[in-house]
Design an enzyme around this catalytic site. Structure first.
Site, PDB file in Angstrom:
ATOM      1  N   TRP A  91       0.853  -1.188   0.000  1.00 25.29           N
ATOM      2  CA  TRP A  91       0.000   0.000   0.000  1.00 25.29           C
ATOM      3  C   TRP A  91       0.889   1.240   0.000  1.00 25.29           C
ATOM      4  CZ3 TRP A  91       0.767   3.366   4.008  1.00 25.29           C
ATOM      5  CH2 TRP A  91       1.324   2.867   5.194  1.00 25.29           C
ATOM      6  N   GLU A 136       7.251   7.683  14.311  1.00 25.42           N
ATOM      7  CA  GLU A 136       7.475   7.081  12.994  1.00 25.42           C
ATOM      8  C   GLU A 136       8.402   7.953  12.148  1.00 25.42           C
ATOM      9  OE1 GLU A 136       6.590   4.213  11.857  1.00 25.42           O
ATOM     10  OE2 GLU A 136       5.039   3.544  13.244  1.00 25.42           O
ATOM     11  N   GLU A 174       8.726   1.070   6.398  1.00 24.86           N
ATOM     12  CA  GLU A 174       8.376   1.924   7.535  1.00 24.86           C
ATOM     13  C   GLU A 174       8.171   3.381   7.112  1.00 24.86           C
ATOM     14  OE1 GLU A 174       7.961   1.639  10.837  1.00 24.86           O
ATOM     15  OE2 GLU A 174       8.130  -0.537  10.958  1.00 24.86           O
ATOM     16  N   HIS A 177       4.785   4.936   6.920  1.00 25.36           N
ATOM     17  CA  HIS A 177       3.960   5.157   8.119  1.00 25.36           C
ATOM     18  C   HIS A 177       3.915   6.627   8.517  1.00 25.36           C
ATOM     19  CE1 HIS A 177       4.827   0.689   9.356  1.00 25.36           C
ATOM     20  NE2 HIS A 177       4.234   0.820   8.175  1.00 25.36           N
ATOM     21  N   GLU A 227       8.629  -3.565  17.755  1.00 26.62           N
ATOM     22  CA  GLU A 227       7.673  -3.749  16.659  1.00 26.62           C
ATOM     23  C   GLU A 227       6.321  -4.221  17.206  1.00 26.62           C
ATOM     24  OE1 GLU A 227       7.985  -2.523  13.899  1.00 26.62           O
ATOM     25  OE2 GLU A 227       9.900  -2.900  12.948  1.00 26.62           O
ATOM     26  N   THR A 230       4.612  -1.216  18.733  1.00 26.87           N
ATOM     27  CA  THR A 230       3.969  -0.337  17.752  1.00 26.87           C
ATOM     28  C   THR A 230       2.712  -0.989  17.180  1.00 26.87           C
ATOM     29  OG1 THR A 230       5.620  -1.102  16.187  1.00 26.87           O
ATOM     30  CG2 THR A 230       5.888   1.099  17.009  1.00 26.87           C
ATOM     31  N   ASP A 259       1.512  -3.848   9.185  1.00 23.95           N
ATOM     32  CA  ASP A 259       2.943  -3.826   8.806  1.00 23.95           C
ATOM     33  C   ASP A 259       3.820  -4.128  10.017  1.00 23.95           C
ATOM     34  OD1 ASP A 259       2.562  -3.100   6.169  1.00 23.95           O
ATOM     35  OD2 ASP A 259       3.486  -1.109   6.336  1.00 23.95           O
ATOM     36  N   GLU A 260       3.461  -3.491  11.137  1.00 20.17           N
ATOM     37  CA  GLU A 260       4.294  -3.664  12.341  1.00 20.17           C
ATOM     38  C   GLU A 260       4.285  -5.134  12.772  1.00 20.17           C
ATOM     39  OE1 GLU A 260       5.933  -1.173  12.761  1.00 20.17           O
ATOM     40  OE2 GLU A 260       4.803   0.702  12.815  1.00 20.17           O
ATOM     41  N   HIS A 263       6.630  -7.027  10.612  1.00 19.17           N
ATOM     42  CA  HIS A 263       8.018  -6.740  11.010  1.00 19.17           C
ATOM     43  C   HIS A 263       8.357  -7.430  12.331  1.00 19.17           C
ATOM     44  CE1 HIS A 263       7.763  -2.769   8.492  1.00 19.17           C
ATOM     45  NE2 HIS A 263       7.901  -3.851   7.745  1.00 19.17           N
TER      46      HIS A 263
HETATM   47 FE   LIG Z   1       7.877  -0.708  12.970  1.00 15.83          FE
HETATM   48 FE   LIG Z   2       6.167   1.989  11.829  1.00 19.14          FE
END
Ligand SMILES: [Fe+2]
Ligand SMILES: [Fe+2]
Length: 396
Positions: A91, A136, A174, A177, A227, A230, A259-260, A263
């Protein structure tokens, strides 16, 4: 990345009210560590010397252990790099934002709709969202931090080494974000962008001090925890946005949270592998980071006005339930389960002591928090002005 600040946890027993950081840098006072105060270079103008910085320990991993990371390169290529997403399947921030290339009226209609949706969100919510966005946005600091780690750093800036490839691509993922949250906040009209931008500039100039000592064992324990922190934090801002009547913002925060999570999976997998190849070394690294407390990456944040900005932001995040001490303890318990630390065998005496410490820590953190809550209750609420929302007062 995001998650209580060293000073807040460190002073937990000294302060009458609990101050937590949103991306927990939370820390029970289990061991006294030597700290030194650093004087910021004048060109950077960091917060006015109220922040304690750890005593500098560098290159704490024995040099021969660099070979472990060398020998894990093909494993990293096969098991870690696939957790990245191809760019064309990722995205991008613009997908969630008004389209600026359409006719002006349509663009402004979409901006108006964005403002209508966010109009019921409270100021304290914006304080937390801004703090998360600023965290971020200090991404250059985190890439720098990972590139301090011996045996996995990007030696050239474009190294084909899988560890370096991961770090660059992780940074690139990242980077979306902060971009997305920043643009959303800008269009909402609810926040003082100049003060936010100033805070970001101070923060990147100040850096961070996670206590990872150029040691990838410590570094990957830190990133595993962060991670997940977050993931929890963005997940909670998503929930609050939905409850507050802004489903688009909820989708934004939820998408970032996912996403976090991906990760987190990568970093957790790396530590899991280290526990397999070097059980005692990895267990001791986990214990070391937990003794030092996992410090939020934005613990040095400053806006040019409030020397306790991070503590204040953390207190609001705690009050809204976006990132709390309970979350900190939950993350620890989650990682203990995920890494099967309680059942680990084959440890040396030192390793077993580290295991005992880590596996018994969460209840101690929760107990400490209960006592701090009771003290805070007796103190009653107080208001703090945040420059990010035009110096309006928010309860902490
Ligand atoms: Fe992250
Ligand atoms: Fe992030």
């Amino acid at each position: 990345m995001q998650f209580l600040c060293i000073s807040s946890l460190q002073s937990l027993t000294m302060q009458s009210s609990l101050v937590l950081s949103p991306l927990p840098a939370f820390i029970p006072p289990l061991k006294t560590t030597a700290f030194r105060r650093i004087r910021p270079p004048s060109a950077v103008a960091a917060p006015p010397l109220t922040t304690n910085i750890r005593q500098a320990v560098t290159h704490s991993m024995p040099p021969e252990k660099v070979d472990i990371f060398k020998s894990l390169e093909s494993w990293a290529a096969e098991s870690v790099l696939p957790l990245l997403k191809p760019v064309d399947q990722c995205w991008q921030p613009t997908e969630f934002l008004p389209t600026s290339s359409q006719p002006f009226d349509q663009f402004t209609d979409e901006v108006r709709a964005l403002r209508d949706r966010s109009s019921d969100l409270l100021d304290d919510y914006f304080v937390v969202l801004v703090g998360d966005m600023i965290t971020e946005d200090a991404l250059p600091t985190y890439q720098t931090m990972i590139n301090t780690l011996d045996g996995v750093r990007d030696e050239t800036g474009a190294s084909p080494n899988p560890w370096a490839m991961w770090t660059r691509a992780w940074t690139a993922e990242e980077n979306r974000h902060g971009d997305l949250l920043r643009t959303y906040l800008y269009l909402s009209g609810r926040v003082d962008m100049k003060m936010i931008e100033r805070t970001v500039q101070y923060l990147i100039g100040s850096g961070m001090d996670p206590g990872t000592e150029n040691n990838p064992y410590l570094g990957f324990v830190y990133t595993s925890f962060q991670e997940r922190a977050t993931f929890v934090s963005h997940g909670n801002t998503a929930r609050l946005a939905k409850d507050g009547g802004d489903p688009v913002l909820a989708r934004i925060c939820g998408t970032i949270a996912s996403d976090e999570k991906r990760h987190e999976n990568a970093y957790v997998k790396i530590v899991e592998k280290l526990l397999e190849v070097d059980p005692t070394g990895a267990m001791m690294a986990i214990a070391d980071m937990m003794r030092k407390k996992i410090t939020m990456p934005a613990h040095l944040m400053y806006d040019g006005q409030d020397p306790s900005l991070f503590e204040h932001f953390s207190a609001v995040a705690q009050r809204l339930g976006v990132y709390t001490v309970d979350d900190y303890a939950d993350i620890l318990e989650y990682l203990i389960g995920r890494w099967k630390l309680e059942k680990m065998e084959g440890l040396t005496g030192e390793g077993r002591r580290a295991q005992e410490f880590v596996c018994g820590l969460a209840p101690r953190i929760r107990k400490l928090q209960e006592r701090a809550d009771e003290r805070a209750k007796k103190m009653g609420p107080r208001g703090v002005k945040f420059s990010w929302i035009f110096n309006k007062e928010v309860r902490v």
